[in-house]
Write a protein that holds these residues in place. Structure first.
Motif, short mmCIF file in Angstrom:
data_model
loop_
_atom_site.label_atom_id
_atom_site.label_comp_id
_atom_site.label_asym_id
_atom_site.label_seq_id
_atom_site.Cartn_x
_atom_site.Cartn_y
_atom_site.Cartn_z
N GLY A 27 0.79 -1.22 0.00
CA GLY A 27 0.00 0.00 0.00
C GLY A 27 0.83 1.28 0.00
N GLY A 28 2.09 1.21 -0.42
CA GLY A 28 2.91 2.40 -0.48
C GLY A 28 3.46 2.84 0.87
N GLN A 29 3.18 2.08 1.91
CA GLN A 29 3.69 2.41 3.24
C GLN A 29 5.15 2.00 3.35
#
Length: 88
Positions: A27-29
């Motif tokens: 999730g781009g984290q």
């Protein structure tokens, strides 16, 4: 008030982020740092922080070590002082 030193506002700029050092997770984290690998975490922070911020963080960590783990603190100071007495 906190007993540990804090960085003064506007006391220096952050280094520009370097890509690919820790990377992204789902999730781009950002990926989580492996906190059980202290040398990796410290080297990562050294790359991501200004020298002044890294030194301040080291001072905070030393104060925590002194207050919460006095025997380990004494051992570390002894080790560091012995290293300083050795010829370069």
């Amino acid at each position: 008030m906190d007993q540990y030193p804090r960085r003064k506002p506007n006391s220096g700029s952050r280094r520009r982020r370097r890509s690919g050092q820790v990377g992204e997770g789902e999730g781009g984290q950002p990926k989580r740092l492996p906190y059980d690998d202290a040398p990796f975490v410290v080297h990562h922070l050294d790359r991501k922080m200004t020298s002044a911020d890294f030194v301040l963080g080291t001072r905070v960590r030393m104060a925590v070590l002194r207050d919460q783990h006095p025997e380990e603190y004494r051992e570390l100071l002894l080790e560091l002082s012995q290293q300083e007495q050795q010829p370069a």
